[in-house]
Design an enzyme around this catalytic site. Structure first.
Site, mmCIF file in Angstrom:
data_model
loop_
_atom_site.group_PDB
_atom_site.id
_atom_site.type_symbol
_atom_site.label_atom_id
_atom_site.label_comp_id
_atom_site.label_asym_id
_atom_site.label_seq_id
_atom_site.Cartn_x
_atom_site.Cartn_y
_atom_site.Cartn_z
ATOM 1 N N ASP A 233 -2.017 5.440 -2.513
ATOM 2 C CA ASP A 233 -3.074 4.397 -2.908
ATOM 3 C C ASP A 233 -4.320 5.198 -3.604
ATOM 4 O O ASP A 233 -4.596 6.383 -3.303
ATOM 5 C CB ASP A 233 -3.787 4.061 -1.647
ATOM 6 N N GLU B 281 -0.068 4.170 -6.973
ATOM 7 C CA GLU B 281 -0.628 3.017 -7.156
ATOM 8 C C GLU B 281 -1.639 3.091 -8.380
ATOM 9 O O GLU B 281 -2.718 3.630 -8.078
ATOM 10 C CB GLU B 281 -1.339 2.739 -5.826
ATOM 11 N N ASP C 93 -4.101 -6.823 -0.633
ATOM 12 C CA ASP C 93 -5.439 -6.864 -1.235
ATOM 13 C C ASP C 93 -5.491 -8.171 -1.884
ATOM 14 O O ASP C 93 -6.635 -8.523 -2.264
ATOM 15 C CB ASP C 93 -6.030 -5.804 -2.018
#
Length: 513
Positions: A298, A347, A401
């Site tokens: 991430d 990501e 998200d």
């Protein structure tokens, strides 16, 4: 038996965090429902089960804020599997919190009480301790500090480590030795919890492998300040003399938030990590690769540059970009972890500079494209147009998200009906591009992801089921009602598996046996 997939095969998968599984004890876990979901994925022709971080959730119950970068979440330990070992009785499994949302407080308290009963039963056994002792020895590098950290957390009523007594806060050797001896039983309990998590996780991994499924994990780039990692290695972070952060992590204002996101994580002193051969990072990735067949990092952008915010600032608006460790970091990782291409997904959502793109491409790491971002009216949306996606990315309908696909489209419709001209243009473009009437837009987007050239296509299970906004997992920049969604038992039918398998075969994402 099929071999587990790799990142250079054209595949597809579903995103579902284990806490979202159905089950009797307040949250999903690694028990029967996890095995049933893996079986369903195989029936549906899928190659990957993607999850969020499986570490112990901390602030706001977020799996992206944890007391450890290495530990497994006690919330995921199956009480039913403990009972099958004889560590719990049938009565211990009764009376758990119900509901179709995770109540972290109630579920955590219920599960901890049973875990302590299981520990007492395990401790009183005359046999079977050797594998546990071996686990403690094998994982000593992180487990000793983590177990003591948890024991001290209990002693200090769960206060942050910066509020502990000064000798323990500063890790004076005599104070640590005294605490280890005084809290020996509590330390052992936390080691036992991690042992059971590891046993259950590896059993589930073996089951997935028997089905030809890969487990796709998630690694946050930063760690929580109030964690065993920062407490144990404070010189590797930017901290004040009292141990509190001098600067914290986040991102500047973006699509999700006009004031940016102030995550609050302690920031790495990359020069110190580099001088130590990135030893902590090597150990962290090695631990992840024991659990997962591939790992998404991430906020990959932070390895090129990261947003530094003064700890006293309440938002992320005022900050500065500073350079990350760059290519040398991945060269060291590759050398330490096998000297070959690492099974990492980058990501790279957000402000992607040419340097970030070059870093990802240099190490042949797939990036990410989210189809919801394809239909905006801004110039940046062109980077996400499905017909421009190459094979070096994972194509998502959405992530944890985002709103659900259905919720996102319904919001566009509501804005259009309220007179929003831009929303009307965007909605019309969606329908035109998908050749859709909008009645099943979630499946149209899923088909588009599976059609794409991306090496892997992934959809959250909410998009597979066409669920509305209240099924979304997280709303960035908010602290309430996140991470609690759960899958309804029986929602994943044989008919849906057949439809997904057909789609997967149509677009060449099925792998030969």
């Amino acid at each position: 038996m099929r071999r587990s997939p790799t990142l250079d095969q054209r595949t597809s998968g579903i995103l579902l965090h284990p806490t979202s599984l159905p089950g009797p004890h307040g949250s999903g876990d690694l028990g029967p429902a996890a095995y049933a979901f893996a079986d369903w994925l195989a029936e549906a022709g899928q190659s990957w089960w993607q999850v969020l971080p499986v570490v112990p959730p901390a602030g706001g119950n977020s799996p992206y804020q944890s007391t450890s970068a290495f530990a497994g979440s006690p919330m995921l330990i199956s009480l039913e599997l403990l009972a099958a070992q004889g560590l719990l009785g049938d009565a211990d499994l009764e009376g758990g919190p119900g509901g179709n949302r995770v109540d972290f407080g109630a579920a955590g308290a219920f599960r901890e009480e049973r875990l302590r009963r299981a520990f007492d039963a395990f401790r009183n056994r005359a046999e079977g301790h050797e594998p546990f002792l071996k686990f403690c020895d094998d994982e000593r590098a992180w487990l000793d500090d983590y177990a003591l950290f948890c024991a001290l957390k209990g002693q200090f009523n769960h206060a942050a480590w910066t509020d502990w007594d000064a000798p323990l806060r500063a890790r004076h050797p005599d104070a640590l030795a005294e605490a280890r001896e005084r809290l020996r039983g509590e330390v052992r309990y936390h080691q036992f919890v991690q042992y059971e998590f590891a046993r259950q996780w590896q059993a589930l991994r073996a089951h997935c492998e028997s089905l030809g499924l890969g487990l796709f994990g998630d690694l946050p780039i930063f760690v929580a300040h109030d964690s065993a990692d920062v407490w144990a290695r404070p010189d590797e972070y930017f901290l004040r003399e009292d141990g509190k952060p001098s600067v914290v992590a986040g991102v500047p204002p973006d699509y999700f938030s006009a004031t940016g996101q102030r995550w609050g994580n302690a920031l790495y002193r990359w020069d110190v990590h580099k001088s130590r051969g990135y030893a902590w990072w090597v150990a962290r990735l090695a631990s992840m690769f024991k659990k997962f067949h591939a790992v998404r990092i991430d906020h990959f952008i932070g390895f090129d540059r990261y947003w530094e915010i003064d700890a006293d600032c309440e938002t992320a608006v005022k900050g500065r970009y500073l350079p990350g460790p760059g290519a040398h970091f991945f060269e060291v990782l590759g050398g330490a972890l096998g000297g070959k291409r690492l099974p990492i997904v980058a990501e790279d959502l957000g402000i992607v500079t040419p340097e970030v793109k070059a870093l990802r491409e240099r190490f042949k790491l797939p990036g990410m494209r989210v189809l919801m971002f394809s239909f905006g009216t801004d110039q940046g949306a062109r980077d996400y147009w499905p017909h421009t996606i190459g094979p070096d990315v994972i194509t998502y309908t959405g992530t944890h998200d985002n709103d659900t696909s259905r919720g996102w489209f319904e919001e566009l419709t509501a804005k259009m009906n309220a007179g929003d001209g831009e929303a009307a243009k965007q909605r019309a473009f969606v329908l035109r591009y998908l050749d859709s009437d909008g009645t099943r837009v979630h499946w149209d987007l899923l088909r588009l992801a599976w059609q794409s050239a991306g090496i892997m296509a992934v959809a959250p299970v909410q998009d597979l089921l066409g669920l509305p906004t209240d099924a979304r997992m997280n709303t960035p920049g908010t602290a309430e009602n996140n991470w609690t969604w759960r899958l309804e038992a029986g929602a994943l039918t044989a008919e849906l598996a057949s439809e997904l398998r057909q789609l997967t075969e149509t677009y060449g994402r099925d792998r030969p046996a």
